[in-house]
Scaffold this active site. Structure first.
Site, mmCIF file in Angstrom:
data_model
loop_
_atom_site.group_PDB
_atom_site.id
_atom_site.type_symbol
_atom_site.label_atom_id
_atom_site.label_comp_id
_atom_site.label_asym_id
_atom_site.label_seq_id
_atom_site.Cartn_x
_atom_site.Cartn_y
_atom_site.Cartn_z
ATOM 1 N N ASP A 9 0.798 -1.251 0.000
ATOM 2 C CA ASP A 9 0.000 0.000 0.000
ATOM 3 C C ASP A 9 0.826 1.296 0.000
ATOM 4 O O ASP A 9 0.498 2.244 0.736
ATOM 5 C CB ASP A 9 -0.965 0.015 1.206
ATOM 6 C CG ASP A 9 -1.987 -1.119 1.173
ATOM 7 O OD1 ASP A 9 -1.943 -1.921 0.233
ATOM 8 O OD2 ASP A 9 -2.815 -1.195 2.098
ATOM 9 N N ASP A 47 -4.544 -0.788 -1.836
ATOM 10 C CA ASP A 47 -5.828 -0.612 -1.159
ATOM 11 C C ASP A 47 -6.775 -0.005 -2.197
ATOM 12 O O ASP A 47 -6.421 0.997 -2.845
ATOM 13 C CB ASP A 47 -5.605 0.331 0.040
ATOM 14 C CG ASP A 47 -6.540 0.080 1.205
ATOM 15 O OD1 ASP A 47 -6.843 -1.095 1.512
ATOM 16 O OD2 ASP A 47 -6.963 1.076 1.846
ATOM 17 N N HIS A 49 -10.732 0.799 -2.679
ATOM 18 C CA HIS A 49 -12.104 0.819 -2.167
ATOM 19 C C HIS A 49 -13.084 1.477 -3.136
ATOM 20 O O HIS A 49 -12.774 2.520 -3.726
ATOM 21 C CB HIS A 49 -12.159 1.624 -0.869
ATOM 22 C CG HIS A 49 -11.289 1.087 0.235
ATOM 23 N ND1 HIS A 49 -11.347 -0.225 0.658
ATOM 24 C CD2 HIS A 49 -10.347 1.683 1.017
ATOM 25 C CE1 HIS A 49 -10.482 -0.391 1.649
ATOM 26 N NE2 HIS A 49 -9.856 0.737 1.885
ATOM 27 N N HIS A 53 -17.406 3.034 0.628
ATOM 28 C CA HIS A 53 -16.981 1.777 1.286
ATOM 29 C C HIS A 53 -17.340 1.785 2.773
ATOM 30 O O HIS A 53 -17.298 2.844 3.427
ATOM 31 C CB HIS A 53 -15.466 1.598 1.105
ATOM 32 C CG HIS A 53 -14.979 0.251 1.535
ATOM 33 N ND1 HIS A 53 -14.255 0.054 2.680
ATOM 34 C CD2 HIS A 53 -15.134 -0.969 0.958
ATOM 35 C CE1 HIS A 53 -13.972 -1.242 2.789
ATOM 36 N NE2 HIS A 53 -14.490 -1.872 1.754
ATOM 37 N N HIS A 82 -10.582 7.090 1.589
ATOM 38 C CA HIS A 82 -9.208 6.959 1.076
ATOM 39 C C HIS A 82 -9.149 5.866 0.022
ATOM 40 O O HIS A 82 -9.995 4.969 0.002
ATOM 41 C CB HIS A 82 -8.232 6.619 2.217
ATOM 42 C CG HIS A 82 -8.494 5.261 2.813
ATOM 43 N ND1 HIS A 82 -9.478 5.028 3.735
ATOM 44 C CD2 HIS A 82 -7.912 4.057 2.589
ATOM 45 C CE1 HIS A 82 -9.490 3.752 4.069
ATOM 46 N NE2 HIS A 82 -8.552 3.121 3.365
ATOM 47 N N LYS A 106 -7.063 -4.983 -2.921
ATOM 48 C CA LYS A 106 -7.836 -5.496 -1.773
ATOM 49 C C LYS A 106 -8.731 -4.393 -1.227
ATOM 50 O O LYS A 106 -8.463 -3.215 -1.426
ATOM 51 C CB LYS A 106 -6.883 -6.016 -0.690
ATOM 52 C CG LYS A 106 -5.950 -4.934 -0.182
ATOM 53 C CD LYS A 106 -4.936 -5.481 0.790
ATOM 54 C CE LYS A 106 -4.043 -4.392 1.314
ATOM 55 N NZ LYS A 106 -4.755 -3.303 2.018
ATOM 56 N N CYS A 151 -1.973 -2.629 7.659
ATOM 57 C CA CYS A 151 -1.903 -3.584 6.562
ATOM 58 C C CYS A 151 -0.630 -4.427 6.578
ATOM 59 O O CYS A 151 -0.662 -5.615 6.235
ATOM 60 C CB CYS A 151 -2.107 -2.873 5.235
ATOM 61 S SG CYS A 151 -3.837 -2.331 5.073
#
Ligand code: VGL
Ligand code: ZN
Length: 199
Positions: A9, A47, A49, A53, A82, A106, A151
């Site tokens: 990330d 990351d 989203h 989310h 984010h 993810k 993470c």
């Protein structure tokens, strides 16, 4: 033994100026770039989203960022919006080398967050990374990136539980560190057999 570097990330929203900025998050970029040639495989996570989310505080009435809520899978920290799919904040830091072998995304399921690169936060939904590593004969992992206490932490603990040899190179990680989360994460990683190295 085949060894992979897992870069977690390193995205604009986790760097200074980003929506969920990690202090000094950008400083690890040159260190990570310099490590890449030493590995059989380089894998980056992102990351990723959707708008609205369920990990965003803005999706929950009366909640503000860094409060928690109860989700069907347990307690979830609520974050500022984010790493929204396709946004500049979700892009990798512009100086990060992204010529690795695999980019794994993810956190794309609206109802569930995913800190770990291996399993979503219900600890059962797989991302597919385990299968990729096993079919490529990779059994040893070095992890770097953002954030150490979220993470990186959950990815390292899951990898150790799955039987991979895992080292977290702390000099190339930075933490959010809220409410003692960095100490707790370091303890959890050590207890899982993760090697924490400082060099
Ligand atoms: C992360 C909080 C929310 C991380 C991702 O990359 O550590 N932290 N989403
Ligand atoms: Zn996230």
């Amino acid at each position: 033994m085949s060894q992979a570097l897992i870069v977690i990330d390193v995205q604009n929203d986790f760097c200074p100026g980003g929506a969920l900025a990690v202090s000094e998050g950008d400083q690890i970029v040159p260190l990570i770039n310099a490590m890449m040639p030493d590995f059989d495989s380089v894998i980056l996570t992102q990351d990723w989203h959707p708008v609205g989310h369920s990990s965003f505080a803005s999706s929950h009435d009366g909640k503000i960022p860094f409060e928690t809520t109860e989700m069907p899978y347990g307690t979830q920290v609520l974050w500022p919006d984010h790493c929204v799919q396709g946004s500049p904040g979700a892009a990798f830091h512009p100086d990060l080398r992204t010529d690795g072998d695999l980019i794994i995304r993810k956190g794309f399921r609206p109802a569930i967050d995913s800190y770990s690169a291996f399993f979503e936060n219900d600890q059962t939904t797989p991302t597919g990374l385990e299968g990729y590593l096993r079919t490529r004969g990779i059994d040893s992992l070095v992890m770097v990136g953002l954030a150490t206490d979220f993470c990186v932490h959950f990815s390292a603990v899951d990898a150790a539980r799955l039987g991979f040899v895992v080292e977290v190179r702390l000099s190339a990680c930075r933490a959010i560190d809220m409410d003692g989360s960095l100490d707790a994460a370091s303890e959890a990683m050590r207890n899982s057999g993760v090697r924490l190295s400082l060099d």
